[in-house]
Motif scaffolding. Structure first.
Motif, mmCIF file in Angstrom:
data_model
loop_
_atom_site.group_PDB
_atom_site.id
_atom_site.type_symbol
_atom_site.label_atom_id
_atom_site.label_comp_id
_atom_site.label_asym_id
_atom_site.label_seq_id
_atom_site.Cartn_x
_atom_site.Cartn_y
_atom_site.Cartn_z
ATOM 1 N N ARG A 1 46.201 42.331 46.914
ATOM 2 C CA ARG A 1 47.367 41.614 47.444
ATOM 3 C C ARG A 1 46.958 40.335 48.171
ATOM 4 O O ARG A 1 47.591 39.291 48.014
ATOM 5 C CB ARG A 1 48.164 42.532 48.384
ATOM 6 N N ASN B 1 44.344 38.416 47.764
ATOM 7 C CA ASN B 1 43.774 37.372 46.905
ATOM 8 C C ASN B 1 44.564 37.168 45.614
ATOM 9 O O ASN B 1 44.062 36.544 44.683
ATOM 10 C CB ASN B 1 42.311 37.714 46.577
ATOM 11 N N ASN B 2 45.770 37.730 45.567
ATOM 12 C CA ASN B 2 46.632 37.584 44.391
ATOM 13 C C ASN B 2 45.907 38.032 43.110
ATOM 14 O O ASN B 2 45.895 37.325 42.097
ATOM 15 C CB ASN B 2 47.128 36.138 44.268
#
Length: 194
Positions: free
Chosen positions: A52, A54-55
């Motif tokens: 979440r 670091n996408n």
């Protein structure tokens, strides 16, 4: 493969090692199993956080992460039901596994409707408490197996007959509550006419 997915995959790979350490009888084998379970539990906390932050959320991670969690917890609980050293009957195990099937079914219905079922606070609390319970039981097994000769009957009775069953039943109760919350929140997806 990104780091969160590698951590999730590592959790799956650790499950057979955890089971092997439970069943192989050597000094401190329960402590070794506890260390493996704790490491696997840490990957559970880390993979989602890293993904979440670091996408790095992927479909692979969405698929494997809950599966890895369930496999790890179910492996430990199934072993505890089997072991004579643990005062745990099959009822809480059945409650916990039934809830997991129900939530997985809800997730499938939701996905078919284009809805994502995110983990709620009750689900996270249930998972965290269950993992702490498993770690506590493994620690008790280690103490009993390797230092049992130094324990009084009172300590053994309290841990075996009170502490372990209470922890397991609290996990089962949290499982029922979290399952009820999921069911209530997604009841509209269940249509008996379809």
């Amino acid at each position: 493969m990104n780091l969160p997915n590698k951590l999730t995959l590592a959790r799956v790979i650790l499950i057979p090692f955890f089971l092997l350490l439970i069943y192989l009888k050597f000094p401190f084998h329960y402590l070794a199993a506890l260390a493996v379970f704790a490491a696997a539990s840490i990957t559970d906390a880390l993979d989602g956080h890293i993904a979440r932050k670091n996408n790095l959320v992927t479909n692979f991670g969405k698929f494997l992460d809950p599966l890895a969690d369930k496999a790890l917890v179910m492996a430990a609980l199934a072993v505890f039901v089997e072991l004579d050293e643990v005062n745990m009957n099959a009822i809480p195990f059945i409650i916990i596994i039934a809830r997991e099937f129900m939530v997985s079914g809800l997730r499938l219905l939701a996905a078919d409707s284009g809805v994502v079922v995110a983990a709620g606070i009750w689900g996270k609390l249930k998972t965290a408490f269950t993992m702490v319970t498993i770690i506590a039981i493994l620690f008790w097994l280690f103490l009993k197996d390797d230092f049992g000769g130094y324990m009084t009957d009172g300590i053994r009775f309290f841990a075996d007959s009170i502490a372990v069953p209470v922890l397991v039943w609290i996990s089962a109760a949290l499982t029922v509550i979290s399952g009820g919350v999921y069911l209530k929140g997604y009841w509209h997806l269940i249509d008996s006419d379809k």
